[in-house]
Design a protein around this motif. Structure first.
Motif, PDB file in Angstrom:
ATOM      1  N   ALA A  57      44.674   9.309  18.186  1.00  0.00           N
ATOM      2  CA  ALA A  57      45.469  10.223  16.740  1.00  0.00           C
ATOM      3  C   ALA A  57      45.628  10.170  15.767  1.00  0.00           C
ATOM      4  O   ALA A  57      45.479  10.642  14.608  1.00  0.00           O
ATOM      5  N   LEU A  58      45.446   8.414  14.990  1.00  0.00           N
ATOM      6  CA  LEU A  58      45.442   8.088  14.415  1.00  0.00           C
ATOM      7  C   LEU A  58      44.061   8.165  13.426  1.00  0.00           C
ATOM      8  O   LEU A  58      43.333   8.006  12.124  1.00  0.00           O
ATOM      9  N   GLY A  59      42.876   8.156  14.171  1.00  0.00           N
ATOM     10  CA  GLY A  59      41.659   7.953  13.671  1.00  0.00           C
ATOM     11  C   GLY A  59      40.853   7.249  12.783  1.00  0.00           C
ATOM     12  O   GLY A  59      40.769   6.658  12.195  1.00  0.00           O
ATOM     13  N   ILE A  60      41.789   5.941  14.088  1.00  0.00           N
ATOM     14  CA  ILE A  60      40.760   4.605  13.923  1.00  0.00           C
ATOM     15  C   ILE A  60      40.607   4.160  14.780  1.00  0.00           C
ATOM     16  O   ILE A  60      39.896   2.511  15.195  1.00  0.00           O
ATOM     17  N   ASP A  61      39.947   4.704  16.494  1.00  0.00           N
ATOM     18  CA  ASP A  61      39.053   4.539  16.906  1.00  0.00           C
ATOM     19  C   ASP A  61      37.590   3.690  17.249  1.00  0.00           C
ATOM     20  O   ASP A  61      37.643   2.738  18.198  1.00  0.00           O
ATOM     21  N   HIS A  62      37.329   4.130  16.071  1.00  0.00           N
ATOM     22  CA  HIS A  62      36.136   3.355  15.918  1.00  0.00           C
ATOM     23  C   HIS A  62      35.793   2.161  14.612  1.00  0.00           C
ATOM     24  O   HIS A  62      35.067   1.522  14.485  1.00  0.00           O
ATOM     25  N   LEU A  63      37.243   1.612  15.090  1.00  0.00           N
ATOM     26  CA  LEU A  63      37.715   0.514  13.737  1.00  0.00           C
ATOM     27  C   LEU A  63      37.379  -0.872  14.798  1.00  0.00           C
ATOM     28  O   LEU A  63      37.802  -1.858  14.080  1.00  0.00           O
ATOM     29  N   LEU A  64      37.790  -0.538  15.264  1.00  0.00           N
ATOM     30  CA  LEU A  64      38.313  -1.924  16.762  1.00  0.00           C
ATOM     31  C   LEU A  64      37.640  -2.727  16.801  1.00  0.00           C
ATOM     32  O   LEU A  64      38.553  -4.339  16.425  1.00  0.00           O
ATOM     33  N   LYS A  65      36.549  -2.643  16.151  1.00  0.00           N
ATOM     34  CA  LYS A  65      35.622  -4.010  15.531  1.00  0.00           C
ATOM     35  C   LYS A  65      35.498  -4.614  14.704  1.00  0.00           C
ATOM     36  O   LYS A  65      35.384  -5.532  14.476  1.00  0.00           O
ATOM     37  N   ARG A  66      35.973  -3.910  13.965  1.00  0.00           N
ATOM     38  CA  ARG A  66      36.360  -4.602  12.416  1.00  0.00           C
ATOM     39  C   ARG A  66      37.060  -5.242  11.894  1.00  0.00           C
ATOM     40  O   ARG A  66      38.123  -5.399  12.979  1.00  0.00           O
ATOM     41  N   TYR A  67      36.809  -6.538  10.850  1.00  0.00           N
ATOM     42  CA  TYR A  67      38.109  -7.369  10.208  1.00  0.00           C
ATOM     43  C   TYR A  67      38.745  -6.254   9.159  1.00  0.00           C
ATOM     44  O   TYR A  67      38.146  -5.764   8.609  1.00  0.00           O
ATOM     45  N   PRO A  68      40.085  -6.865   8.204  1.00  0.00           N
ATOM     46  CA  PRO A  68      40.706  -5.566   7.145  1.00  0.00           C
ATOM     47  C   PRO A  68      40.327  -5.634   6.043  1.00  0.00           C
ATOM     48  O   PRO A  68      39.511  -4.464   5.209  1.00  0.00           O
ATOM     49  N   ASN A  69      38.712  -6.468   5.942  1.00  0.00           N
ATOM     50  CA  ASN A  69      38.964  -6.537   5.037  1.00  0.00           C
ATOM     51  C   ASN A  69      37.491  -5.814   4.319  1.00  0.00           C
ATOM     52  O   ASN A  69      36.636  -5.654   3.925  1.00  0.00           O
ATOM     53  N   GLN A  70      36.932  -5.461   5.723  1.00  0.00           N
ATOM     54  CA  GLN A  70      36.431  -4.545   5.964  1.00  0.00           C
ATOM     55  C   GLN A  70      36.593  -2.851   6.029  1.00  0.00           C
ATOM     56  O   GLN A  70      35.874  -1.716   6.337  1.00  0.00           O
ATOM     57  N   LEU A  84      42.152 -11.282  12.197  1.00  0.00           N
ATOM     58  CA  LEU A  84      41.954 -11.098  13.712  1.00  0.00           C
ATOM     59  C   LEU A  84      41.081  -9.573  13.366  1.00  0.00           C
ATOM     60  O   LEU A  84      41.096  -8.460  12.033  1.00  0.00           O
ATOM     61  N   THR A  85      40.926  -9.383  14.622  1.00  0.00           N
ATOM     62  CA  THR A  85      40.040  -7.672  14.588  1.00  0.00           C
ATOM     63  C   THR A  85      41.293  -6.667  14.264  1.00  0.00           C
ATOM     64  O   THR A  85      42.299  -6.715  14.764  1.00  0.00           O
ATOM     65  N   VAL A  86      40.758  -5.586  13.816  1.00  0.00           N
ATOM     66  CA  VAL A  86      41.860  -4.260  14.349  1.00  0.00           C
ATOM     67  C   VAL A  86      42.293  -4.772  15.454  1.00  0.00           C
ATOM     68  O   VAL A  86      43.588  -4.435  15.683  1.00  0.00           O
ATOM     69  N   ARG A  87      41.421  -4.512  16.431  1.00  0.00           N
ATOM     70  CA  ARG A  87      41.898  -5.065  17.901  1.00  0.00           C
ATOM     71  C   ARG A  87      42.977  -5.388  18.507  1.00  0.00           C
ATOM     72  O   ARG A  87      44.269  -5.766  18.279  1.00  0.00           O
ATOM     73  N   ASP A  88      42.908  -6.579  17.756  1.00  0.00           N
ATOM     74  CA  ASP A  88      43.334  -7.794  18.024  1.00  0.00           C
ATOM     75  C   ASP A  88      45.246  -7.725  16.994  1.00  0.00           C
ATOM     76  O   ASP A  88      46.268  -8.043  17.186  1.00  0.00           O
ATOM     77  N   ASN A  89      44.689  -7.205  15.981  1.00  0.00           N
ATOM     78  CA  ASN A  89      46.228  -6.922  15.049  1.00  0.00           C
ATOM     79  C   ASN A  89      46.974  -6.121  15.696  1.00  0.00           C
ATOM     80  O   ASN A  89      47.671  -6.064  15.877  1.00  0.00           O
ATOM     81  N   GLU A 120      42.536   3.562   5.618  1.00  0.00           N
ATOM     82  CA  GLU A 120      42.424   3.015   6.873  1.00  0.00           C
ATOM     83  C   GLU A 120      42.857   1.773   6.968  1.00  0.00           C
ATOM     84  O   GLU A 120      43.368   1.720   8.455  1.00  0.00           O
ATOM     85  N   GLN A 121      43.150   0.860   6.478  1.00  0.00           N
ATOM     86  CA  GLN A 121      44.233  -0.551   6.712  1.00  0.00           C
ATOM     87  C   GLN A 121      45.794   0.259   6.821  1.00  0.00           C
ATOM     88  O   GLN A 121      46.376  -0.551   8.106  1.00  0.00           O
ATOM     89  N   GLN A 122      46.118   0.907   6.277  1.00  0.00           N
ATOM     90  CA  GLN A 122      47.697   1.970   6.387  1.00  0.00           C
ATOM     91  C   GLN A 122      47.501   2.215   7.994  1.00  0.00           C
ATOM     92  O   GLN A 122      48.821   2.170   9.132  1.00  0.00           O
ATOM     93  N   ARG A 123      46.631   2.948   8.719  1.00  0.00           N
ATOM     94  CA  ARG A 123      46.170   3.483   9.234  1.00  0.00           C
ATOM     95  C   ARG A 123      46.599   2.547  10.550  1.00  0.00           C
ATOM     96  O   ARG A 123      47.005   2.598  11.324  1.00  0.00           O
ATOM     97  N   VAL A 124      46.085   1.732  10.495  1.00  0.00           N
ATOM     98  CA  VAL A 124      46.296   0.100  11.783  1.00  0.00           C
ATOM     99  C   VAL A 124      47.228  -0.150  11.852  1.00  0.00           C
ATOM    100  O   VAL A 124      47.772  -0.519  12.114  1.00  0.00           O
ATOM    101  N   ALA A 125      48.020  -0.234  10.382  1.00  0.00           N
ATOM    102  CA  ALA A 125      49.749  -0.507   9.864  1.00  0.00           C
ATOM    103  C   ALA A 125      50.276   0.083  10.951  1.00  0.00           C
ATOM    104  O   ALA A 125      51.024   0.243  11.597  1.00  0.00           O
ATOM    105  N   VAL A 126      50.100   1.546  10.976  1.00  0.00           N
ATOM    106  CA  VAL A 126      50.668   2.653  11.367  1.00  0.00           C
ATOM    107  C   VAL A 126      51.382   2.187  12.942  1.00  0.00           C
ATOM    108  O   VAL A 126      52.024   2.779  13.311  1.00  0.00           O
TER     109      VAL A 126
END
Length: 222
Positions: free
Chosen positions: A125-138, A97-102, A143-149
């Motif tokens: 707020a967590l500085g991940i708004d530019h990562l939404l179309k990427r996948y976790p392995n990218q 799943l993409t970051v957005r779908d996660n 960055e993965q940690q902030r997505v998890a939060v």
């Protein structure tokens, strides 16, 4: 919000039980923010897993969000987990799943459609708004940690359990992520319990606990 009484938990060491938690008690009110420290192997992650319904309750009493976790079936505990947020040590992002779908995954588990109203604000707020179309392995580990939060907060859960949520971040980013997580949880009215090895991060919480010899004590001193 969280009530634990006379909780005991052991693991087998060979053919003998090894006590992890012994006659542990805890009471946290709704909306509380609490840090938990302790040496490696003392049972901090085990305690979070019990509160998340990921470990079976062996003996004692655990009540969270009005639910007696020790009396619930595996299916009932799975449904309960939809109403809490968990930040795992190893993120547990879904690679397909993409970051957005996660981020939307817990929201959709609750049967909600569309996007949460706070999604954009949380991502910014967590500085991940530019990562939404990427996948976790990218993503980098940080960055993965902030997505998890963000994923743990996005469906506005009543309880957020965070297990070393800044383990892959440098000191400056660790402080920023914890401050943002505390602020966002407070805005949502979520109770927050965070495990950390950082005494300085732990000291910034109103409620501070230390796990030692299977029991909890106040404060974060040695």
């Amino acid at each position: 919000m969280i009530e634990i009484n006379a909780l005991h938990f052991s693991r087998l060491d060979g053919d003998r039980p090894r006590p992890i938690l012994q006659d542990l008690n805890l009471s946290l009110p709704e909306g509380a923010q609490c840090s938990l420290v302790g040496d490696s192997g003392t049972g901090k992650t085990t305690l979070l897993n019990l509160l998340a319904g990921l470990e079976p309750c062996q003996r004692g009493y655990i009540r969270v969000l009005g639910r007696d976790l020790c009396s619930k079936s595996a299916r009932e505990l799975a449904l309960y987990r939809r109403h809490i947020g968990i930040v795992f040590q190893h993120f547990q992002l879904l690679d397909s799943l993409t970051v957005r779908d996660n981020l939307l995954f817990p929201h959709r588990l609750l049967g909600r459609t569309g996007a949460p109203t706070r999604l954009n604000a949380l991502c910014a707020a967590l500085g991940i708004d530019h990562l939404l179309k990427r996948y976790p392995n990218q993503l980098s580990g940080g960055e993965q940690q902030r997505v998890a939060v963000c994923r743990a907060l996005v469906h506005e859960p009543g309880l957020v359990l965070a297990d070393e949520p800044t383990g892959n971040l440098d000191e400056a980013n660790s402080v920023n992520v914890v401050q943002q997580m505390k602020r966002l949880a407070e805005e949502q009215g979520s109770t927050l319990l965070m495990v950390t090895h950082s005494r300085s991060l732990a000291a910034g919480f109103e409620h501070r606990l230390r796990l030692h010899n299977g029991q909890l004590s106040a404060g974060n001193g040695p």
